[in-house]
Design a protein around this motif. Structure first.
Motif, PDB file in Angstrom:
ATOM      1  N   ASP A  96       0.841  -1.198   0.000  1.00  0.00           N
ATOM      2  CA  ASP A  96       0.000   0.000   0.000  1.00  0.00           C
ATOM      3  C   ASP A  96       0.874   1.244   0.000  1.00  0.00           C
ATOM      4  O   ASP A  96       1.917   1.269   0.652  1.00  0.00           O
ATOM      5  CB  ASP A  96      -0.917   0.023   1.228  1.00  0.00           C
ATOM      6  N   GLU A  97       0.439   2.254  -0.690  1.00  0.00           N
ATOM      7  CA  GLU A  97       1.161   3.527  -0.746  1.00  0.00           C
ATOM      8  C   GLU A  97       0.621   4.471   0.328  1.00  0.00           C
ATOM      9  O   GLU A  97      -0.610   4.574   0.492  1.00  0.00           O
ATOM     10  CB  GLU A  97       1.010   4.171  -2.127  1.00  0.00           C
ATOM     11  N   PRO A  98       1.499   5.171   1.052  1.00  0.00           N
ATOM     12  CA  PRO A  98       1.041   6.080   2.107  1.00  0.00           C
ATOM     13  C   PRO A  98      -0.051   7.064   1.667  1.00  0.00           C
ATOM     14  O   PRO A  98      -1.025   7.250   2.414  1.00  0.00           O
ATOM     15  CB  PRO A  98       2.320   6.788   2.555  1.00  0.00           C
ATOM     16  N   PRO A  99       0.033   7.690   0.484  1.00  0.00           N
ATOM     17  CA  PRO A  99      -1.055   8.600   0.101  1.00  0.00           C
ATOM     18  C   PRO A  99      -2.419   7.887  -0.003  1.00  0.00           C
ATOM     19  O   PRO A  99      -3.444   8.453   0.372  1.00  0.00           O
ATOM     20  CB  PRO A  99      -0.618   9.141  -1.271  1.00  0.00           C
ATOM     21  N   ALA A 100      -2.425   6.642  -0.486  1.00  0.00           N
ATOM     22  CA  ALA A 100      -3.669   5.882  -0.590  1.00  0.00           C
ATOM     23  C   ALA A 100      -4.204   5.516   0.792  1.00  0.00           C
ATOM     24  O   ALA A 100      -5.426   5.552   1.030  1.00  0.00           O
ATOM     25  CB  ALA A 100      -3.451   4.624  -1.423  1.00  0.00           C
ATOM     26  N   ILE A 101      -3.309   5.187   1.711  1.00  0.00           N
ATOM     27  CA  ILE A 101      -3.713   4.852   3.079  1.00  0.00           C
ATOM     28  C   ILE A 101      -4.332   6.079   3.748  1.00  0.00           C
ATOM     29  O   ILE A 101      -5.405   6.000   4.356  1.00  0.00           O
ATOM     30  CB  ILE A 101      -2.513   4.341   3.907  1.00  0.00           C
ATOM     31  N   LYS A 102      -3.669   7.219   3.621  1.00  0.00           N
ATOM     32  CA  LYS A 102      -4.174   8.461   4.221  1.00  0.00           C
ATOM     33  C   LYS A 102      -5.515   8.858   3.618  1.00  0.00           C
ATOM     34  O   LYS A 102      -6.428   9.272   4.335  1.00  0.00           O
ATOM     35  CB  LYS A 102      -3.146   9.585   4.057  1.00  0.00           C
ATOM     36  N   ALA A 103      -5.643   8.716   2.307  1.00  0.00           N
ATOM     37  CA  ALA A 103      -6.899   9.060   1.639  1.00  0.00           C
ATOM     38  C   ALA A 103      -8.032   8.152   2.119  1.00  0.00           C
ATOM     39  O   ALA A 103      -9.154   8.622   2.371  1.00  0.00           O
ATOM     40  CB  ALA A 103      -6.736   8.962   0.124  1.00  0.00           C
ATOM     41  N   MET A 104      -7.752   6.873   2.262  1.00  0.00           N
ATOM     42  CA  MET A 104      -8.762   5.926   2.740  1.00  0.00           C
ATOM     43  C   MET A 104      -9.181   6.257   4.163  1.00  0.00           C
ATOM     44  O   MET A 104     -10.368   6.208   4.495  1.00  0.00           O
ATOM     45  CB  MET A 104      -8.214   4.494   2.664  1.00  0.00           C
ATOM     46  N   ARG A 105      -8.208   6.607   4.992  1.00  0.00           N
ATOM     47  CA  ARG A 105      -8.518   6.952   6.387  1.00  0.00           C
ATOM     48  C   ARG A 105      -9.486   8.129   6.438  1.00  0.00           C
ATOM     49  O   ARG A 105     -10.462   8.106   7.184  1.00  0.00           O
ATOM     50  CB  ARG A 105      -7.237   7.271   7.152  1.00  0.00           C
ATOM     51  N   VAL A 106      -9.221   9.152   5.631  1.00  0.00           N
ATOM     52  CA  VAL A 106     -10.089  10.334   5.610  1.00  0.00           C
ATOM     53  C   VAL A 106     -11.454   9.982   5.008  1.00  0.00           C
ATOM     54  O   VAL A 106     -12.504  10.303   5.576  1.00  0.00           O
ATOM     55  CB  VAL A 106      -9.423  11.487   4.815  1.00  0.00           C
ATOM     56  N   GLN A 107     -11.438   9.302   3.873  1.00  0.00           N
ATOM     57  CA  GLN A 107     -12.674   8.958   3.165  1.00  0.00           C
ATOM     58  C   GLN A 107     -13.608   8.108   4.026  1.00  0.00           C
ATOM     59  O   GLN A 107     -14.817   8.317   4.024  1.00  0.00           O
ATOM     60  CB  GLN A 107     -12.333   8.206   1.878  1.00  0.00           C
ATOM     61  N   LYS A 108     -13.061   7.162   4.764  1.00  0.00           N
ATOM     62  CA  LYS A 108     -13.876   6.244   5.567  1.00  0.00           C
ATOM     63  C   LYS A 108     -14.041   6.697   7.019  1.00  0.00           C
ATOM     64  O   LYS A 108     -14.705   6.016   7.806  1.00  0.00           O
ATOM     65  CB  LYS A 108     -13.272   4.832   5.539  1.00  0.00           C
ATOM     66  N   GLY A 109     -13.408   7.809   7.393  1.00  0.00           N
ATOM     67  CA  GLY A 109     -13.549   8.324   8.755  1.00  0.00           C
ATOM     68  C   GLY A 109     -12.964   7.421   9.814  1.00  0.00           C
ATOM     69  O   GLY A 109     -13.541   7.255  10.892  1.00  0.00           O
ATOM     70  N   MET A 110     -11.812   6.844   9.532  1.00  0.00           N
ATOM     71  CA  MET A 110     -11.165   5.912  10.464  1.00  0.00           C
ATOM     72  C   MET A 110     -10.534   6.701  11.614  1.00  0.00           C
ATOM     73  O   MET A 110      -9.603   7.458  11.405  1.00  0.00           O
ATOM     74  CB  MET A 110     -10.101   5.097   9.719  1.00  0.00           C
ATOM     75  N   THR A 111     -11.056   6.493  12.828  1.00  0.00           N
ATOM     76  CA  THR A 111     -10.531   7.214  13.987  1.00  0.00           C
ATOM     77  C   THR A 111      -9.578   6.367  14.826  1.00  0.00           C
ATOM     78  O   THR A 111      -8.930   6.883  15.723  1.00  0.00           O
ATOM     79  CB  THR A 111     -11.683   7.723  14.887  1.00  0.00           C
TER      80      THR A 111
END
Length: 166
Positions: A96-111
């Motif tokens: 996984d690429e860090p930008p994709a991980i960060k984007a997923m975290r924001v998109q899915k609201g992972m707290t």
């Protein structure tokens, strides 16, 4: 030739014990390895520092439909367990690429805590072969439950509550 029932019974018993030890899972209850993981925010998290409270360590990927589908289940658990000391650590795979991980975290609201296994070493230590693969770890640092595949929300909550009771 006379059959010796006692002798046969003893041999069967010995064979049964030998089979149990040869076929039983290696190591029995496993302890979490002394390892660290880098969170997506750049902090280092030592798994040893989590001893004393149960936690869920889940290996996932942004490209895994089951992993992405499980995020709402984990987020709901995170919200229910807030303030209890229970933690969720989601470890993204090395590919996984860090930008994709960060984007997923924001998109899915992972707290909950999101980390990245950049080298793939942590996945090797846990022998992760598919995603999602999760480990429920007890307060003693021993793996209580290992699960390949998605969690059912009810089953996960039940297992966590059992761990929290000790």
């Amino acid at each position: 030739m006379k059959l010796d029932i006692k002798g046969i019974a003893i041999l069967a018993f010995i064979a049964g014990i030998a089979a149990f030890f040869l076929l039983a899972p290696a190591g029995g209850v496993k302890t979490v390895p002394a390892a660290t993981v880098q969170t997506i925010d750049g902090t280092t998290l030592s798994l040893d520092s989590l001893k004393g409270k149960p936690y869920l360590l889940t290996f996932w990927s942004t490209t895994c439909p089951g992993c992405v589908g499980e995020i709402p289940v984990l987020e709901a658990l995170e919200n229910k367990m807030q303030g209890s000391g229970f933690r969720i650590i989601a470890v993204a795979m090395s590919y996984d690429e860090p930008p994709a991980i960060k984007a997923m975290r924001v998109q899915k609201g992972m707290t909950y805590t999101v980390a990245h296994d950049q080298s793939g070493e942590l996945a090797k230590q846990f022998d992760v072969r598919v995603t999602p693969t999760s480990f429920l770890v007890g307060a003693d640092g021993k793996i209580a439950v290992q699960k390949m595949g998605e969690w059912d929300a009810t089953e996960l909550e039940q297992k966590v509550n059992e761990l929290m009771k000790g």
